[in-house]
Enzyme design. Structure first.
Site: not given
Ligand SMILES: [Zn+2]
Length: 618
Positions: A288, A312-313, A316, A335, A392, A400
């Site tokens: 995003e 979704h993006e 953001h 998320e 990460d 999510y």
């Protein structure tokens, strides 16, 4: 993208200092265990980046000039770096050379760059170079692009990789504005997470401006043989010439998405919304980057069936880019909100029964992750503790999907109208700020729960945020369209030949649900019949393909071997790679196959994917 820890704002600050801090400084004081920067002492506010892109040497080199604020009169400012060569550092307009040092750090966090400053220093200029192994950068040779003629470069800064291409205070709790000047080879166009050029120029020098303050993980650059196409008044697409037509068709509805999103949660605050379609090695579905979402070409399904990724993006632009998780331990705030918002956009465009399918597929992913990690695993809490680990590792379905279902649960408890008003207020209250779990929960209690004990029990903050797994009373989502798929599946299981099944006008979501339901063990005959009837092995839809390959691997269906190898060599999207390689490693013969394919495919993958796969295949 990322996870959470039980750090209270300011807990690491001495008491007397806390009392003297402004609200904004308090916000910065939320401890970020993944950055060496000390923004309560000296903080960067604006960046002027001036770099050359050298494809031959795979190096970015130039200067990062920061306008800084020295809040405490300290004699040093600290930036994050990893694998950067720092050449010189200068202070002020007059560019007086100053001393600096790179302290010992570690493999994940890199090394702190400690620059000696004066109490009145307002400007710090760092001359530096990246290294070819910089983890954020993926340098593609022409063969790895759609056009096959020119090299290509893209960055992926989230979660803490911005520091591998810019010396920067690399914490999501710190925001900067930026301008940039980027020099590239003449046949190529450069684009950034900023106001962008729409065509190539003669000298190969491009300038950029991002006037809204952003966190470092949204710093982004891509260079390639790119062309631009308008979609709506405020929307458009960048892609290689070989891909632009397909992309323009696939994403033709992005303007409608923008309208739907604004209707839900208020004005879009970033002026333009464009997409950049990358080569297939891009490790994520999308990233995003503000004003310019980076997107995988694996969603070019030719039927607009995978465009929830764009929703979704786009979502953001509110949850994440506008209101940002202060640390990676609060990643669910980015998320979970975005998944919820994405499905509300899809519902506006295609109806409730469409969004319900997405919820059910997401729930299946969540169940899988919970089974994989174990329901008591602390990493299945919304608020995570990633101290000492690569953030990460927090990029899982927990943030999510569990995050999404927590918000769905609140919506059910208070009703949609009240919840939408609450979210609108949340986004406008914290616009261009960082937030954390405690801040959100305080706002929730103040604006929605308002002392209502029964409502508090229904919303069950502790059960969702601080406890692992899912609350016992959570009702799994249902989909009426999937109920029909389940009937067809039952008929097949009871012996109806695949060719006679009534699959009508199934969307790729319905196909995915069908494939996921198929039994783990199938005969060669069953596999072949399904494949003959539905042509799964040669599907142009990457979601369908990836789900089908799992069955092909488990059942040793060799007819899919060639397509499987081709897919793994071409596509670098980690979401597909991990389950497929994992399935292969379940047997000794499969593992051998996996290693042979990986040896061939690895050069095509971004570091974000190889870090995970090296571990899986060692
Ligand atoms: Zn996301």
């Amino acid at each position: 993208m990322a996870g959470s820890l039980q750090l209270v704002a300011c807990s690491s600050q001495p008491t007397n200092e806390k009392q003297n801090m402004s609200a904004e400084q308090m916000q910065h004081a939320t401890a970020d265990v993944h950055s060496f920067a000390q923004p309560t002492q000296a903080v960067a506010r604006h960046l002027d980046l001036d770099i050359d892109v050298d494809f031959d040497r795979k190096v970015l080199g130039g200067r990062a000039t920061y306008q800084i604020e020295n809040l405490t009169g300290t004699d040093k400012i600290i930036f994050d770096t990893r694998d950067l060569d720092i050449e010189k550092v200068y202070l002020g307009e007059e560019m007086t050379e100053t001393t600096f040092r790179l302290d010992e750090g570690d493999k994940v966090l890199g090394r702190p760059l400690i620059v000696d400053i004066k109490p009145d220093t307002k400007k710090v200029t760092i001359a530096y170079r990246t290294r070819p192994e910089a983890a954020a950068l993926q340098w593609l040779n022409p063969q790895q692009t759609a056009g096959k003629k020119h090299p290509f470069l893209f960055t992926q800064s989230q979660a803490i990789l911005a520091r591998t291409w810019i010396p920067i205070q690399d914490s999501p709790g710190i925001r900067i504005t930026y301008k940039a000047k980027v020099k590239v080879p003449k046949a190529l166009l450069a684009v950034m997470s900023a106001e962008n050029p729409v065509q190539k120029n003669e000298n190969g020098v491009y300038t950029f401006s991002m006037e809204q303050p952003i966190p470092s993980y949204l710093m982004a650059l891509s260079v390639g043989d790119l062309t631009f196409r308008n979609i709506g008044e405020h929307t458009g697409i960048y892609a290689e010439p070989a891909t632009i037509e397909a992309a323009a068709y696939e994403f033709a509805e992005m303007d409608k998405m923008l309208v739907a999103a604004e209707k839900l949660y208020g004005r879009y605050r970033w002026d333009r919304y464009d997409l950049l379609v990358l080569p297939p090695s891009f490790p994520f579905g999308g990233m995003e980057n503000p004003r310019l979402t980076f997107v995988t070409p694996t969603v070019l399904a030719k039927d607009r069936s995978l465009t929830s990724l764009i929703a979704h993006e786009l979502a953001h632009s509110w949850s994440g880019n506008l209101v940002t998780n202060a640390t990676w331990n609060d990643f669910w705030l980015n998320e979970g909100f975005t998944v919820y918002f994405e499905r509300r956009i899809m519902e506006e465009l295609y109806g409730r029964d469409y969004a319900d399918m997405l919820h059910v597929l997401g729930y299946q992913d969540l169940q899988e992750t919970l089974a994989d990690k174990g329901a008591d695993n602390p990493d299945t809490r919304l608020k995570l503790d990633l101290a000492g680990r690569d953030p990460d590792e927090g990029l899982t379905d927990i943030a999510y999907e569990k995050g999404n279902f927590f918000l769905v649960n609140i919506e059910r408890a208070v009703g949609r109208e009240r919840f939408d008003a609450f979210l609108n207020k949340y986004f406008s209250t914290f616009a261009f700020e960082s937030t954390n779990t405690d801040k959100f929960l305080d706002f929730l209690r103040k604006e929605l729960i308002q002392g209502d004990a029964q409502l508090a029990e229904q919303i069950n903050v502790d059960g969702w945020v601080y406890a692992p797994g899912l609350p016992a009373d959570f009702k799994a989502p249902r989909s009426s369209r999937f109920a029909k798929v389940e009937q067809v599946y039952e008929a097949w299981k009871n012996g109806k030949p695949a060719a006679q099944l009534n699959t009508g006008d199934w969307s790729s979501h319905e196909w995915l649900h069908f494939i996921r339901m198929l039994p783990e063990q199938m005969s060669q005959q069953q596999m072949a019949d399904l494949d003959k009837a539905f042509n799964f092995t040669n599907s142009g839809n990457s979601e369908v393909l990836a789900a089908w390959f799992l069955h092909a691997i488990r059942n040793n269906y060799v007819s899919a071997d060639k397509a499987l190898e081709e897919f793994l060599v071409r596509v670098g999207r980690r979401k597909f790679l991990v389950p497929i390689y994992k399935a292969l490693t379940a047997s000794p013969a499969g593992k051998k196959k996996a290693l042979a394919i990986y040896a061939k495919a690895r050069p095509n993958y971004h570091a974000v994917s190889t870090v995970t796969l090296d571990e899986l295949l060692k």
